[in-house]
Enzyme design. Structure first.
Site, PDB file in Angstrom:
ATOM      1  N   GLU A 112       4.469  14.704   6.467  1.00 22.61           N
ATOM      2  CA  GLU A 112       4.202  15.133   7.853  1.00 22.61           C
ATOM      3  C   GLU A 112       5.087  14.364   8.826  1.00 22.61           C
ATOM      4  O   GLU A 112       5.667  14.930   9.756  1.00 22.61           O
ATOM      5  CB  GLU A 112       2.718  14.954   8.176  1.00 22.61           C
ATOM      6  CG  GLU A 112       1.874  15.885   7.306  1.00 22.61           C
ATOM      7  CD  GLU A 112       0.404  15.907   7.633  1.00 22.61           C
ATOM      8  OE1 GLU A 112      -0.224  14.821   7.596  1.00 22.61           O
ATOM      9  OE2 GLU A 112      -0.133  16.990   7.910  1.00 22.61           O
ATOM     10  N   GLU A 151      -3.127  16.779  -0.665  1.00 20.12           N
ATOM     11  CA  GLU A 151      -4.385  17.094   0.030  1.00 20.12           C
ATOM     12  C   GLU A 151      -5.198  18.120  -0.753  1.00 20.12           C
ATOM     13  O   GLU A 151      -6.422  18.035  -0.829  1.00 20.12           O
ATOM     14  CB  GLU A 151      -4.094  17.644   1.442  1.00 20.12           C
ATOM     15  CG  GLU A 151      -3.623  16.602   2.441  1.00 20.12           C
ATOM     16  CD  GLU A 151      -2.110  16.372   2.431  1.00 20.12           C
ATOM     17  OE1 GLU A 151      -1.457  16.740   1.423  1.00 20.12           O
ATOM     18  OE2 GLU A 151      -1.589  15.822   3.406  1.00 20.12           O
ATOM     19  N   LYS A 163       0.845  -1.213   0.000  1.00 18.36           N
ATOM     20  CA  LYS A 163       0.000   0.000   0.000  1.00 18.36           C
ATOM     21  C   LYS A 163       0.868   1.246   0.000  1.00 18.36           C
ATOM     22  O   LYS A 163       0.467   2.306   0.461  1.00 18.36           O
ATOM     23  CB  LYS A 163      -0.943  -0.007   1.209  1.00 18.36           C
ATOM     24  CG  LYS A 163      -1.995  -1.097   1.189  1.00 18.36           C
ATOM     25  CD  LYS A 163      -3.037  -0.819   0.104  1.00 18.36           C
ATOM     26  CE  LYS A 163      -4.025  -1.977   0.009  1.00 18.36           C
ATOM     27  NZ  LYS A 163      -4.894  -1.846  -1.191  1.00 18.36           N
ATOM     28  N   LEU A 202      -6.095   6.515   2.242  1.00 16.59           N
ATOM     29  CA  LEU A 202      -7.319   7.202   1.825  1.00 16.59           C
ATOM     30  C   LEU A 202      -8.545   6.307   1.928  1.00 16.59           C
ATOM     31  O   LEU A 202      -9.665   6.806   2.012  1.00 16.59           O
ATOM     32  CB  LEU A 202      -7.149   7.729   0.394  1.00 16.59           C
ATOM     33  CG  LEU A 202      -6.086   8.835   0.259  1.00 16.59           C
ATOM     34  CD1 LEU A 202      -5.780   9.127  -1.210  1.00 16.59           C
ATOM     35  CD2 LEU A 202      -6.535  10.117   0.964  1.00 16.59           C
TER      36      LEU A 202
HETATM   37  C1  1HE Z   1      -2.981   3.711  -1.304  1.00 19.42           C
HETATM   38  C2  1HE Z   1      -2.405   4.998  -1.099  1.00 19.42           C
HETATM   39  C3  1HE Z   1      -3.009   5.823  -0.121  1.00 19.42           C
HETATM   40  C4  1HE Z   1      -1.270   4.011  -2.648  1.00 19.42           C
HETATM   41  N1  1HE Z   1      -4.075   5.343   0.548  1.00 19.42           N
HETATM   42  N2  1HE Z   1      -4.032   3.300  -0.607  1.00 19.42           N
HETATM   43  N3  1HE Z   1      -1.900  10.362  -0.493  1.00 19.42           N
HETATM   44  C5  1HE Z   1      -2.019  10.444  -1.821  1.00 19.42           C
HETATM   45  O1  1HE Z   1      -2.867  11.110  -2.363  1.00 19.42           O
HETATM   46  C6  1HE Z   1      -1.034   9.615  -2.615  1.00 19.42           C
HETATM   47  C7  1HE Z   1      -1.766   8.536  -3.368  1.00 19.42           C
HETATM   48  N4  1HE Z   1      -0.862   7.574  -3.962  1.00 19.42           N
HETATM   49  C8  1HE Z   1      -0.232   7.783  -5.134  1.00 19.42           C
HETATM   50  O2  1HE Z   1      -0.274   8.857  -5.728  1.00 19.42           O
HETATM   51  C9  1HE Z   1       0.604   6.648  -5.663  1.00 19.42           C
HETATM   52  O3  1HE Z   1       0.143   5.454  -5.049  1.00 19.42           O
HETATM   53  C10 1HE Z   1       2.124   6.778  -5.418  1.00 19.42           C
HETATM   54  C11 1HE Z   1       2.674   7.888  -6.329  1.00 19.42           C
HETATM   55  C12 1HE Z   1       2.437   7.092  -3.963  1.00 19.42           C
HETATM   56  C13 1HE Z   1       2.820   5.429  -5.751  1.00 19.42           C
HETATM   57  O4  1HE Z   1       2.456   5.031  -7.066  1.00 19.42           O
HETATM   58  P1  1HE Z   1       2.668   3.491  -7.500  1.00 19.42           P
HETATM   59  O5  1HE Z   1       2.366   3.430  -8.969  1.00 19.42           O
HETATM   60  O6  1HE Z   1       3.979   2.993  -7.013  1.00 19.42           O
HETATM   61  O7  1HE Z   1       1.568   2.639  -6.666  1.00 19.42           O
HETATM   62  P2  1HE Z   1      -0.017   2.491  -6.928  1.00 19.42           P
HETATM   63  O8  1HE Z   1      -0.258   1.483  -8.003  1.00 19.42           O
HETATM   64  O9  1HE Z   1      -0.671   3.823  -7.113  1.00 19.42           O
HETATM   65  O10 1HE Z   1      -0.557   1.928  -5.538  1.00 19.42           O
HETATM   66  C14 1HE Z   1      -0.319   0.585  -5.114  1.00 19.42           C
HETATM   67  C15 1HE Z   1      -1.400   0.238  -4.112  1.00 19.42           C
HETATM   68  O11 1HE Z   1      -1.292   1.105  -2.969  1.00 19.42           O
HETATM   69  C16 1HE Z   1      -2.803   0.467  -4.654  1.00 19.42           C
HETATM   70  O12 1HE Z   1      -3.658  -0.462  -4.004  1.00 19.42           O
HETATM   71  P3  1HE Z   1      -4.155  -1.815  -4.760  1.00 19.42           P
HETATM   72  O13 1HE Z   1      -4.991  -2.518  -3.721  1.00 19.42           O
HETATM   73  O14 1HE Z   1      -4.906  -1.354  -5.976  1.00 19.42           O
HETATM   74  O15 1HE Z   1      -2.881  -2.570  -5.114  1.00 19.42           O
HETATM   75  C17 1HE Z   1      -3.154   1.855  -4.157  1.00 19.42           C
HETATM   76  O16 1HE Z   1      -4.556   2.089  -4.050  1.00 19.42           O
HETATM   77  C18 1HE Z   1      -2.520   1.809  -2.773  1.00 19.42           C
HETATM   78  N5  1HE Z   1      -2.250   3.147  -2.260  1.00 19.42           N
HETATM   79  N6  1HE Z   1      -1.355   5.145  -1.938  1.00 19.42           N
HETATM   80  C19 1HE Z   1      -4.554   4.118   0.300  1.00 19.42           C
HETATM   81  N7  1HE Z   1      -2.529   7.028   0.169  1.00 19.42           N
HETATM   82  C20 1HE Z   1      -3.082  13.238   8.493  1.00 19.42           C
HETATM   83  S1  1HE Z   1      -3.745  13.866   7.109  1.00 19.42           S
HETATM   84  C21 1HE Z   1      -2.707  13.430   5.797  1.00 19.42           C
HETATM   85  C22 1HE Z   1      -3.471  13.573   4.518  1.00 19.42           C
HETATM   86  C23 1HE Z   1      -2.773  12.872   3.385  1.00 19.42           C
HETATM   87  O17 1HE Z   1      -1.779  12.219   3.556  1.00 19.42           O
HETATM   88  S2  1HE Z   1      -3.517  13.074   1.883  1.00 19.42           S
HETATM   89  C24 1HE Z   1      -2.389  12.339   0.769  1.00 19.42           C
HETATM   90  C25 1HE Z   1      -2.796  10.946   0.440  1.00 19.42           C
END
Ligand code: 1HE
Length: 261
Positions: A116, A136, A29, A70
């Protein structure tokens, strides 16, 4: 090397002499932070073994952390959201204001809650694959894990606004230039560099590390008069410690390293 028990499978712990290595272990993840992981961080930093003098934290797999999980966000109401954000604050305060300094070793995504966590650490080492973002803004939410307080202290408010208004992504070299990381190293070299820095930190007098972690941030947050008084008080207390006296004598008698050695 010594194993110690982790409060969650999403963290791996290892002791090497005076250094505790904390590995975020949710690579499938992208090391996204669910509640279990945030609470695990809190427990680890509440229970640092007494022999530990520095922590190095890093991510397993291709990324440091993709931030908040998320999939846990959608169902929360406002009250639950408030408590959730405060849980992050509690956990990351334990990192920033725990018993020992923390070095973050970064690679791949350092986004949202990942940034963070990184900004709650005391020193950041970035490998060349590192990229930083605060998505965010694009997700329609706001930071909740302390970024609005900690990130502007590293890069200034205008850059944080830009990151959230426009979705700007900083690459590793830009991140080092603007202050998101203090060290930039080749891919795969981050952990070695982090451990090298941790060993130096561990060799400091305890009171110096204490003053840097617990007093310097309060001085920075205070007015000039209060800050200068706090500086005098902590300078006097540090210099009075037997360890400081010994180090000064060692220097004066030619036994200590010179600056840069
Ligand atoms: C996730 C998350 C996540 C990946 N929550 N499941 N964060 C974001 O908005 C970042 C969102 N993530 C991405 O943009 C990309 O995943 C990455 C650039 C970080 C990595 O890309 P990649 O191609 O290596 O991986 P992927 O294919 O996008 O993800 C692999 C798996 O991880 C996939 O799940 P699967 O079940 O389909 O295999 C994704 O859904 C999962 N995954 N990131 C949940 N963030 C205290 S408040 C803080 C507020 C925040 O942090 S908001 C920012 C959230």
């Amino acid at each position: 090397m010594q194993e110690i028990k982790s409060p969650t499978e999403s963290l791996q712990l290892e002791i090497r002499d005076e250094i505790l290595l904390v590995a975020i272990n949710r690579p499938e993840k992208r090391n996204a932070f669910n509640d279990d992981l945030v609470l695990g961080i809190e427990k680890v930093f509440e229970n640092i073994p007494p022999q530990i003098r520095c922590v190095v934290i890093y991510g397993l797999g291709k990324h440091f952390s993709a931030g908040l999980d998320l999939s846990e966000l959608r169902e929360r109401d406002a009250v639950q959201g408030l408590y959730h954000s405060r849980m992050w604050h509690r956990a990351l305060d334990k990192v920033q204001f725990g018993p020992v300094p923390v070095v973050a070793v970064l690679h791949g995504a350092v986004v949202g809650g990942g940034l963070e966590l990184a900004s709650a650490c005391h020193i950041r080492v970035a490998e060349t694959s590192t990229f930083y973002a605060l998505p965010e803004g694009q997700r329609g939410i706001f930071v909740g894990g302390g970024a609005s307080v900690r990130v502007p202290k590293l890069i200034g408010m205008a850059r944080m606004m830009d990151m959230m208004f426009t979705g700007r992504v900083y690459k590793a070299d830009e991140g080092e230039r603007i202050g998101l990381a203090q060290y930039l190293v080749e891919e795969g070299q981050g952990l070695d560099k982090g451990i090298e820095l941790a060993k130096k930190i561990a060799s400091n007098a305890g009171m110096t590390n204490y003053a840097l972690m617990h007093v310097l941030p309060k001085i920075v947050d205070s007015g000039q008069n209060e800050g200068l008084m706090m500086e005098s008080l902590i300078a006097a207390i540090s210099a009075d410690a037997p360890e400081a006296k010994k180090r000064l004598t060692d220097f004066l008698e030619g036994r200590a390293k010179k600056v840069g050695e």
